[in-house]
Motif scaffolding. Sequence first.
Motif, PDB file in Angstrom:
ATOM      1  N   GLY A  72      17.105  49.044  10.452  1.00 31.02           N
ATOM      2  CA  GLY A  72      16.062  50.052  10.423  1.00 31.02           C
ATOM      3  C   GLY A  72      14.913  49.622   9.544  1.00 31.02           C
ATOM      4  O   GLY A  72      14.857  48.504   9.041  1.00 31.02           O
ATOM      5  N   ASP A  73      13.933  50.509   9.420  1.00 29.77           N
ATOM      6  CA  ASP A  73      12.848  50.248   8.471  1.00 29.77           C
ATOM      7  C   ASP A  73      12.793  51.415   7.511  1.00 29.77           C
ATOM      8  O   ASP A  73      13.700  52.248   7.464  1.00 29.77           O
ATOM      9  N   ALA A  74      11.727  51.472   6.745  1.00 31.43           N
ATOM     10  CA  ALA A  74      11.637  52.505   5.717  1.00 31.43           C
ATOM     11  C   ALA A  74      11.654  53.909   6.285  1.00 31.43           C
ATOM     12  O   ALA A  74      12.076  54.860   5.615  1.00 31.43           O
ATOM     13  N   ASN A  75      11.199  54.058   7.516  1.00 30.22           N
ATOM     14  CA  ASN A  75      11.061  55.391   8.097  1.00 30.22           C
ATOM     15  C   ASN A  75      12.054  55.704   9.199  1.00 30.22           C
ATOM     16  O   ASN A  75      12.147  56.845   9.639  1.00 30.22           O
ATOM     17  N   HIS A  76      12.757  54.674   9.671  1.00 30.89           N
ATOM     18  CA  HIS A  76      13.639  54.883  10.809  1.00 30.89           C
ATOM     19  C   HIS A  76      14.961  54.182  10.578  1.00 30.89           C
ATOM     20  O   HIS A  76      15.012  53.069  10.055  1.00 30.89           O
ATOM     21  N   SER A  77      16.030  54.852  10.998  1.00 30.55           N
ATOM     22  CA  SER A  77      17.360  54.264  10.864  1.00 30.55           C
ATOM     23  C   SER A  77      17.561  53.215  11.953  1.00 30.55           C
ATOM     24  O   SER A  77      16.804  53.131  12.925  1.00 30.55           O
ATOM     25  N   ALA A  78      18.606  52.420  11.788  1.00 30.24           N
ATOM     26  CA  ALA A  78      18.942  51.416  12.801  1.00 30.24           C
ATOM     27  C   ALA A  78      19.219  52.089  14.144  1.00 30.24           C
ATOM     28  O   ALA A  78      18.839  51.575  15.205  1.00 30.24           O
ATOM     29  N   GLU A  79      19.863  53.253  14.094  1.00 30.53           N
ATOM     30  CA  GLU A  79      20.150  53.958  15.346  1.00 30.53           C
ATOM     31  C   GLU A  79      18.864  54.421  16.021  1.00 30.53           C
ATOM     32  O   GLU A  79      18.741  54.364  17.250  1.00 30.53           O
ATOM     33  N   ASP A  80      17.882  54.840  15.212  1.00 28.15           N
ATOM     34  CA  ASP A  80      16.600  55.255  15.782  1.00 28.15           C
ATOM     35  C   ASP A  80      15.947  54.105  16.549  1.00 28.15           C
ATOM     36  O   ASP A  80      15.396  54.282  17.642  1.00 28.15           O
ATOM     37  N   ARG A 137      17.671  53.316  19.857  1.00 32.96           N
ATOM     38  CA  ARG A 137      17.282  54.290  20.880  1.00 32.96           C
ATOM     39  C   ARG A 137      15.841  54.040  21.347  1.00 32.96           C
ATOM     40  O   ARG A 137      15.524  54.176  22.522  1.00 32.96           O
ATOM     41  N   LEU A 138      14.987  53.667  20.383  1.00 30.08           N
ATOM     42  CA  LEU A 138      13.608  53.370  20.727  1.00 30.08           C
ATOM     43  C   LEU A 138      13.550  52.233  21.751  1.00 30.08           C
ATOM     44  O   LEU A 138      12.843  52.326  22.770  1.00 30.08           O
ATOM     45  N   PHE A 139      14.292  51.158  21.484  1.00 27.31           N
ATOM     46  CA  PHE A 139      14.270  50.034  22.411  1.00 27.31           C
ATOM     47  C   PHE A 139      14.836  50.437  23.775  1.00 27.31           C
ATOM     48  O   PHE A 139      14.222  50.175  24.817  1.00 27.31           O
ATOM     49  N   ASN A 198       7.558  45.863  14.472  1.00 30.87           N
ATOM     50  CA  ASN A 198       7.589  45.967  13.016  1.00 30.87           C
ATOM     51  C   ASN A 198       8.997  46.219  12.492  1.00 30.87           C
ATOM     52  O   ASN A 198       9.301  45.914  11.328  1.00 30.87           O
ATOM     53  N   ALA A 199       9.858  46.760  13.346  1.00 29.78           N
ATOM     54  CA  ALA A 199      11.259  46.969  12.947  1.00 29.78           C
ATOM     55  C   ALA A 199      12.094  45.721  13.186  1.00 29.78           C
ATOM     56  O   ALA A 199      13.324  45.757  13.035  1.00 29.78           O
ATOM     57  N   GLY A 200      11.450  44.618  13.562  1.00 25.16           N
ATOM     58  CA  GLY A 200      12.175  43.369  13.746  1.00 25.16           C
ATOM     59  C   GLY A 200      12.414  43.013  15.201  1.00 25.16           C
ATOM     60  O   GLY A 200      13.142  42.062  15.491  1.00 25.16           O
ATOM     61  N   ALA A 201      11.820  43.758  16.128  1.00 29.61           N
ATOM     62  CA  ALA A 201      11.998  43.514  17.570  1.00 29.61           C
ATOM     63  C   ALA A 201      13.474  43.386  17.937  1.00 29.61           C
ATOM     64  O   ALA A 201      13.879  42.413  18.586  1.00 29.61           O
ATOM     65  N   PRO A 202      14.292  44.327  17.516  1.00 27.81           N
ATOM     66  CA  PRO A 202      15.734  44.227  17.806  1.00 27.81           C
ATOM     67  C   PRO A 202      16.023  44.466  19.292  1.00 27.81           C
ATOM     68  O   PRO A 202      15.228  45.070  20.003  1.00 27.81           O
ATOM     69  N   TRP A 203      17.179  44.003  19.722  1.00 28.62           N
ATOM     70  CA  TRP A 203      17.588  44.091  21.132  1.00 28.62           C
ATOM     71  C   TRP A 203      19.079  44.404  21.168  1.00 28.62           C
ATOM     72  O   TRP A 203      19.911  43.491  21.073  1.00 28.62           O
ATOM     73  N   LYS A 211      23.951  50.874  27.275  1.00 26.44           N
ATOM     74  CA  LYS A 211      24.612  51.768  28.233  1.00 26.44           C
ATOM     75  C   LYS A 211      25.105  53.029  27.531  1.00 26.44           C
ATOM     76  O   LYS A 211      24.979  54.146  28.050  1.00 26.44           O
ATOM     77  N   GLU A 212      25.632  52.861  26.345  1.00 33.57           N
ATOM     78  CA  GLU A 212      26.139  54.008  25.579  1.00 33.57           C
ATOM     79  C   GLU A 212      25.003  54.976  25.239  1.00 33.57           C
ATOM     80  O   GLU A 212      25.151  56.202  25.358  1.00 33.57           O
ATOM     81  N   ILE A 213      23.849  54.414  24.844  1.00 34.96           N
ATOM     82  CA  ILE A 213      22.701  55.256  24.486  1.00 34.96           C
ATOM     83  C   ILE A 213      22.192  56.010  25.711  1.00 34.96           C
ATOM     84  O   ILE A 213      21.905  57.209  25.651  1.00 34.96           O
TER      85      ILE A 213
END
Length: 945
Positions: free
Chosen positions: A43-51, A54-56, A144-149, A156-158
């Motif tokens: 995550g970043d300062a404003n968003h959790s890893a789960e956020d 879900r965003l991606f 900005n959150a690291g371009a996670p994938w 599928k779970e999300i």
Amino acid sequence: MENRDSRMQVFTASMTALLIGGSLILSHSAAIVHAEDAAPVAGDANHSAEDIERLFTLKVMPLLTEKCLGCHGTDSDDIKGDYDVRTRDALLRGGESEEPAILPGNAEDSPFFWAVNWDGLEMPPKENDRLNDAQIEIVRMWINAGAPWPTEERQKEIRQEESMVAENEDGVLMATSGGQGDEWTYRRYNKDEVWAFLPRQTEFEYDSVDAFVDAKLEENGLVPAPEADPSTLIRRVYFDMLGLPPTPTQKREFLSAWEKDSEAAWNNLIEDLLASPHYGERWGQHWLDVVRYADTGGFSNDYERSNAWRYRDYVIRSLNDDKPYNEFIIEQIAGDELHADQPVDDPDRVEALIATGFLRMGPWDTAMVPLEEARQIMRDDMVHSIGQSFLSMPMRCCKCHDHKFDPVPTQDYYRMYSAVSTAQPVEAEAPFLAEENLAGFEEGKQQTQALYEYAKTRADRLTRQREEAAREWYAEHDKEYKSLNARKDDSDDEKPPRAVGLSEMEQGRLKVREQDVWIWNRRLERYQPMVQTVVNAQDTWMNARKLRAPEKINEDWRPDSFIFNGGSLAAAGDRVTPGVLSGCNLPVEGAPETDPYALPDTLNGRRLALAKWIAHPENPMSTRSIVNRIWQHHFGRGIVATPNNFGVKGAAPTHPELLDWMADTFVKNGWSIKAMHRLILRSDAYRRSTEHPSMEEDPDNTWFARYSPRRMTAEEVRDSLLAVTGELNPVVGGLPARPEINMEVALEPRMIQFSIAPAYQPSRTPEERNRRSIYSYRVRGQADPFLEVLNKPNPNDSADLRDAASVSPQAFTLLNSDVMTDRSIAMSVRLQREADPLTDQINRAFELTLGRLPTQGQLQRMTRYIKDMTEYHSQIKPKPRTYPTEITRSLVEEFSGRPFEYTEWLPSFEDYQSDLKPWEVDAKTRAIADMCLVLFNANEFVFID
């Protein structure tokens, strides 16, 4: 860090093309990323890893799929710019420039972000496909959150979790039969944009047209215009309901009744118009515009559909009889299945069989088209026409892929395609009904038979000449004679030359005569008890020039139905069974719980079940569609301004509650179209003036504060001219009439395959020619130039709205064409017959054309004008013109390439009764005709307030 501009230049090379709006839908098994490509999520300062996960999954991945994948991943052998967006590593790495496209944690210095932000780079390159501000912010946040994938399993779970949330800030989920990928299946829609698929509102704050309209006016700070004067109202409603002007007598009687009791006078007038047989002609034209009525099939041959006129008359008859619209739907989609258990001469069965001519209205031909492709074109046309006409949902947009904007998966398209796949186009026997107009049959048949014999005699003579030479050839070669068909597959050394015994001129003439024999033989079917329809049967060989049902129908046959990926017959995908649009959330009655949108998978009954689903009282689309069309033709614009398209890319309803209330009322009133007319015509909204003190506040009249003036349609112009001149033949129904058209167009060479089509020959007498325009013979390949220039739509495409564009050829046509000259002379003759002296003739002219008397100034000017023109015409002697009884054609023989000539016979002109022409009348008649021409060109005549 290197210079930003230099990095942008090298990155541009690998970003030369992004997907231009073509959304590729992936199956779950073909997901973009593989587990080994996944990147851990922080995550970043404003968003959790789960956020961010879900965003991606819910935002970034759909953007990559819709905007990028088409050029950068759909075809692994053709990756544009060598930039692959299917995996994180490839997405970050960049393309052929070998410069990183994304710097994780740093969107501002990532060329990918510059491109989507149109900051130096512009991707996607088209304005319509550009990311909006919210989408750009999503990309920024993700990078900005690291371009996670996340892994495929996590994505599928999300998606599964999200599918349990019916509505959130991103919109609503629409339950459908499912797209070709989870991204499409679980995408969200703006609720206001998919309004047409949602159930109709059933409880309302108001209970009248005016209450709904006035509430919107108040909401938008508008006041309604005052009521129009009764002279304006009677002209308005006559044209709206009949497409004809009121006569002076009808107007006087109405105005007299209005003075005594305006409401009673208005209501009585409405009932009189609804009872008129001309009501069905006017409103039938609206429907025929939508379904693309024509008397020929179009394309290179433009084969005649000799019995199409029976469908046209069915539409007129149904509207005059106020046939419930749900029955109107069912008969047109599945009339052949509706009464199949009744005797073949049962009137209800015959009527319904005629109705299925709807399925045959589109342009179609088999010439030079592979048979399976021709069959696909026919079925695609049926699906699109059914969707567009009855549901206001164009279907071609989901033929190749899941719909880009609407909740219509391509699976639903091919389920409807399967529903019509047992229907084979045929010309079938159907007895004439007692109410059908058979006038002119004998004379028309005699002329057609004469033309047939003319061509047959000449073809037979040339055929005999050829075969006599063939016999001589066989005798010279000591071989037994074979007929043309028997020898056609023989090798060249075993048979005589193809055109043995014929000169190049005779070869060409024989081909023309053989084609004409077929054309006139086909025309003779017009006088036989046959209909353009369909029959449920197995796929067999077919040729559009003659379509008949198979001698034996295989009751066990079923079509193999697939999703054709990309719309291609060569790319059959998953199998499908017959079904309906699942996005409406309206199950098919009797369908299994496991597949509530399924139709019967039988040879017979598929279309009947589909038609009943469309005609179901709770179908949200069909009921809204028809009441919107009715409203449109009364107000000039529908509550939904795109009557053929209720989808996301169509217009939103301006008065959604009113639309649903009218649809609800319509169903409760037994699907009566005439009841809907009464509802609208009795409203204050319909009776408003075109003048409004604050027109600038609503220039497009979106909220119906006033009545919008309109120009007459092409048919209204012609029919009104005939009505005021006294020439109009008011007979309802029957064979196509052939008005006189521009002679150059009538006689011009019109190419059809291998030959030239016969010339257009007008009907012999004025009585036959001067019928209402809806009865005019409509050839797809030869438009009536008078009607065409006045914006009569092309019958190859559905016309939900008439084009009202004004162009200079219209002015020339209304002033100088033979049609206008003939009508003005006829009007002059009528005036002189009915009135005397000249001032009375002028008064009568104004009364007939403009519905009023001239002002004193107008009377004086017209008197002076006619006297001046009489003096002018007394010095002019018009040169007579004659009609040709035959013409010489020139063609090139296809095998030799040499030109040849032949004579075409025009029997209509041998005993032709023309309209009165300038050389047949005196100077005064021509002068008064000039005045009539001025009145015919007045805005007051051509426009309806």
